[in-house]
Design an enzyme around this catalytic site. Sequence first.
Site, PDB file in Angstrom:
ATOM      1  N   GLU A   1      46.627  17.974  -0.157  1.00  0.00           N
ATOM      2  CA  GLU A   1      45.499  17.340   0.527  1.00  0.00           C
ATOM      3  C   GLU A   1      44.211  18.066   0.136  1.00  0.00           C
ATOM      4  OE1 GLU A   1      47.364  15.613   4.681  1.00  0.00           O
ATOM      5  OE2 GLU A   1      46.898  17.746   4.587  1.00  0.00           O
TER       6      GLU A   1
ATOM      7  N   ASN B   1      49.776  15.960   9.048  1.00  0.00           N
ATOM      8  CA  ASN B   1      50.073  16.583  10.336  1.00  0.00           C
ATOM      9  C   ASN B   1      49.516  15.807  11.514  1.00  0.00           C
ATOM     10  OD1 ASN B   1      51.706  18.771   9.666  1.00  0.00           O
ATOM     11  ND2 ASN B   1      49.963  19.999   9.031  1.00  0.00           N
TER      12      ASN B   1
ATOM     13  N   SER C   1      46.437  24.321   7.457  1.00  0.00           N
ATOM     14  CA  SER C   1      47.085  23.045   7.771  1.00  0.00           C
ATOM     15  C   SER C   1      46.571  22.441   9.060  1.00  0.00           C
ATOM     16  CB  SER C   1      48.601  23.252   7.898  1.00  0.00           C
ATOM     17  OG  SER C   1      48.884  24.174   8.941  1.00  0.00           O
TER      18      SER C   1
ATOM     19  N   HIS D   1      45.276  21.903   0.641  1.00  0.00           N
ATOM     20  CA  HIS D   1      46.452  22.075   1.501  1.00  0.00           C
ATOM     21  C   HIS D   1      47.722  21.677   0.777  1.00  0.00           C
ATOM     22  CE1 HIS D   1      48.939  20.723   5.196  1.00  0.00           C
ATOM     23  NE2 HIS D   1      49.178  21.987   4.911  1.00  0.00           N
TER      24      HIS D   1
END
Length: 514
Positions: free
Chosen positions: A156, A194, A123, A144
């Site tokens: 992702e 993120n 991540s 991800h």
Amino acid sequence: MTALPMTDTVAVIGAGAMGAGIAQVVAQAGHPVLLFDAKEGAAEKGRAGVLAGLDRLVEKGKLTAAERDAVAERLVVAVTLADLKDARLVIEAIVENLDVKRQVFSALEDVVAQDAILATNTSSLSVTAIAAGLKRPERVAGLHFFNPAPVMKLVEIVSGLASSKPVLDTLFDTALAWKKEPVRATSTPGFIVNRVARPFYAEALRLLEEGAADVATIDAVMREAGGFRMGPFELMDLIGHDVNYAVTRSVFDAYFGDPRFRPSLTQQELVAAGWLGRKTGRGFYDYRPDAAKPAPATLEPGTDPDLVVVEGDVGPAEPLVHALKATGVQVTREEGGGHIRIYGATLALTDGRTATSRVRMGEPSDLVLFDLALDYKTASRIAIATPDQGQEGAAAAAAGLFRSLGKAVSVVDDAPGLVVLRTLAMLANEAADAVLQGVASPSDIDRAMTLGVNYPRGPLAWTDDAGLPRILAVLDHLHKTYGDDRYRASRLLRRRVEARRLISTNRDATASET
């Protein structure tokens, strides 16, 4: 379609919550799955946890017993890494440590076929760095998932510098076949979610540290006006401060100390105290059985208005005018600078300046700034602010107006941009910079933020509705107020505003000539 055939074996390395969840997704999709963990007994425990979860789904009628048994048959524990030799896709979901991940992938190269795909669920680490030094780095990419993997739709697909297009396309199509919602991103710190999500937490923390409002009030405003499923402090408590703080530090360090990602001393203190949120019983909130949940600050309203004068264009707040008319209040319109006047107060949508600075620049002394809402029709709470010298009567009058529309009011200290608009501006800024730097497309960014963290709207689409020039003005005012490079506006936002102004100028010039 280049999705993996359902007959192909998929291996998952790492049997913790994330790895086991991924294994469940893949097995439920129909693939034979090998679950491996270097820790003795961990893979067996992970498999047992998956089957226990499926048993609960059977009890609730969401899964048949036959479907559960089919998954159990397909999900097999691998004893050694060598047992993964027939896997066509290997998904690594182990500790976020670059050296450890490199060692695992290096060992895998000697185990699996040369055309097998190697995917990492990292991540925060660089996919490029993970693949570096391998014999065939082109077959390594990021895949991800979000926790819990069986529930969250977003995946992702992350390209490292060497990742091949066929590998990326196969992962994308395979995620679709697994009934997930894939988006494409390049290997930059934080990928999409993120990275873009950092301001959601950072601005709330800064408002708290500046004494603008308390935790419960900021959370309530973000939920009830912003339309977010959870407020930032509630969400940080749910994620865990150790995890959230570590991600922020990782992104901050990876961007060489860019102030946009600066961690919070407040959150650092919570981590140091071991107050990590729900999992430890204390965080921003107290989760112990006898603890009372704090209520948001709510202003006692004055009288409802019987006459409202709307001066000029109020932009995104126009639905408030329509709602006032629907209540039977007399509403008149005049030329002006975007104010809503009632007896005792002059209201204006915040633009990133403080109420105090706007009064000093000549706006009415009874000025009350109000915050943005995702939808003024359905919002049940609005944040307001008055100048520092105090305007209790004006605040109460403004609360009376919002009370007439069925909305509670929370007074926030005279913080620039208030709560929702300030947060949206920073989310949009980060999303725009991600587009500018080629991290992902605008549509993939908006999809990622709605699917990955349940935002009510993608920040770029929401910006279009709120008005791009308005969002840019908020950022510029924040930058001027704080003198902090954290609030510098993305070049992409500025360029698009300038382009629109140029188009408008040319259109006006053409119209005047004709």
